[in-house]
Motif scaffolding. Structure first.
Motif, short mmCIF file in Angstrom:
data_model
loop_
_atom_site.label_atom_id
_atom_site.label_comp_id
_atom_site.label_asym_id
_atom_site.label_seq_id
_atom_site.Cartn_x
_atom_site.Cartn_y
_atom_site.Cartn_z
N ILE A 80 -2.36 -6.98 9.67
CA ILE A 80 -2.93 -7.15 8.34
C ILE A 80 -4.46 -7.19 8.39
N PHE A 81 -5.08 -6.43 7.50
CA PHE A 81 -6.54 -6.42 7.37
C PHE A 81 -6.88 -6.68 5.92
N VAL A 82 -7.55 -7.80 5.66
CA VAL A 82 -8.01 -8.08 4.29
C VAL A 82 -9.52 -7.94 4.30
N THR A 83 -10.03 -7.11 3.42
CA THR A 83 -11.48 -6.95 3.33
C THR A 83 -11.95 -7.34 1.93
N PRO A 84 -13.12 -8.02 1.85
CA PRO A 84 -13.63 -8.37 0.53
C PRO A 84 -14.11 -7.14 -0.26
N THR A 85 -14.31 -6.03 0.42
CA THR A 85 -14.76 -4.81 -0.26
C THR A 85 -13.80 -4.49 -1.41
N LEU A 86 -14.36 -4.22 -2.58
CA LEU A 86 -13.52 -3.85 -3.72
C LEU A 86 -13.10 -2.39 -3.55
N TRP A 87 -11.91 -2.04 -4.04
CA TRP A 87 -11.36 -0.72 -3.76
C TRP A 87 -12.31 0.45 -4.07
N PRO A 88 -13.04 0.45 -5.20
CA PRO A 88 -13.91 1.60 -5.47
C PRO A 88 -15.02 1.76 -4.42
N ASP A 89 -15.35 0.68 -3.69
CA ASP A 89 -16.39 0.75 -2.66
C ASP A 89 -15.81 1.08 -1.29
N PHE A 90 -14.50 1.18 -1.20
CA PHE A 90 -13.85 1.45 0.09
C PHE A 90 -13.84 2.96 0.29
N GLY A 91 -14.05 3.39 1.51
CA GLY A 91 -14.05 4.83 1.77
C GLY A 91 -13.87 5.11 3.24
N ARG A 92 -14.31 6.28 3.64
CA ARG A 92 -14.15 6.74 5.01
C ARG A 92 -14.66 5.72 6.04
N GLU A 93 -15.91 5.23 5.83
CA GLU A 93 -16.50 4.31 6.81
C GLU A 93 -15.70 3.02 6.93
N SER A 94 -15.28 2.48 5.78
CA SER A 94 -14.51 1.23 5.82
C SER A 94 -13.19 1.43 6.55
N LEU A 95 -12.58 2.59 6.33
CA LEU A 95 -11.29 2.87 6.97
C LEU A 95 -11.48 3.01 8.49
N LEU A 96 -12.55 3.67 8.88
CA LEU A 96 -12.80 3.84 10.31
C LEU A 96 -13.03 2.48 10.98
#
Ligand code: IPE
Ligand code: IPE
Ligand code: MG
Length: 245
Positions: free
Chosen positions: A213-229
């Protein structure tokens, strides 16, 4: 993500997940922070969907499951529900061609029958048109709830018992898994939740038994390629024990 190896070491490819599941949360807060309507957040969220699908496709991840609308989300204001259904229509219309071209297979999990009839029809058409695609399977969880899915599986199994084609004593974990919407799909290795809430919100209750499980405070619209990597990089550091020592 660092794929680099120090010289002299044998080249072992870093372990990437086979199946990534994402609770795409935080669209409303993203918009509210900007004094915009929640709907704008959902529109911006659709862009993050495109980025994450492309990245998984590029990296050769075989399965990606996105939680787009829960059974509980039907309790939101009708205007927001209508906007979300409208966005889904646009997604199917605008991205359909790309899915076909990029060899991506679309599957819907959840009670698709609860969706507006025209959306159901276009989703079914796109599922048919992409059925033979093999680069990435994109599972969209729509009107999806883990409890609803398990309940529907229980009903289907009970019907087989009633018909006399299944002996209750021979029901195994595999029998249950084979009656879920995710039949044939490996369990998720990674469960990501954006938006910071520490809960599972009725997502993949059976399948996530051993997901990292990975919980990130980043809100979904700010999530992208870099966050996934970054998540994949951290995944490679985790030790998965599956109950063993
Ligand atoms: C997730 O964002 C998208 C859906 C549930 C459809 P939210 O709409 O839940 O956004 P927050 O959690 O209110 O910020
Ligand atoms: C989970 O988000 C559902 C989806 C992302 C589709 P919610 O915003 O609906 O979950 P809660 O209400 O915070 O548990
Ligand atoms: Mg939310």
């Amino acid at each position: 993500m660092s794929f680099s190896q120090s010289s002299g070491e044998s080249v072992i490819p870093p372990a990437l997940p086979r199946h990534v599941a994402v609770i795409m949360d935080g669209n409303g807060r993203w918009a509210q922070k900007r004094l915009l309507s929640r709907i704008f957040g959902h529109e911006k969220g659709a862009e993050a969907v495109r980025a994450v699908v492309r990245t998984c496709r590029e990296l050769g991840i075989p399965f990606l499951t996105l939680y787009a609308f829960s059974t509980e989300n039907w309790q939101r204001p009708q205007m927001e529900i209508d906007a979300l259904m409208g966005l889904l229509r646009r997604f199917v219309d605008a991205e359909g061609a790309e899915l076909i071209e990029k060899n991506i297979r679309l599957k819907v999990i959840g009670t698709i029958e609860r969706l507006p009839a025209d959306l159901q029809a276009s989703l079914r058409r796109l599922m048919g048109d992409t059925a033979a695609n093999s680069a990435l399977q994109l599972n969209l969880a729509l009107s999806y709830g883990g409890r609803d899915e398990i309940t529907r599986a229980a009903r289907a199994i009970a019907r087989r018992v009633q018909a006399g084609t299944l002996n209750p004593e021979s029901i195994t974990e595999e029998t249950l898994a084979d009656h879920l919407d995710t039949r044939g799909i490996p369990d998720p290795d990674i469960l990501i939740r954006t938006g910071g809430e520490m809960r599972i919100s009725n997502f993949l209750l059976w399948q996530a038994a051993y997901a990292e499980i990975f919980v990130t405070p980043t809100l979904w619209p700010d999530f992208g390629r870099e966050s996934l990597l970054r998540v994949f990089e951290e995944f490679q550091q985790r030790e998965r024990r599956f109950g063993r020592v």
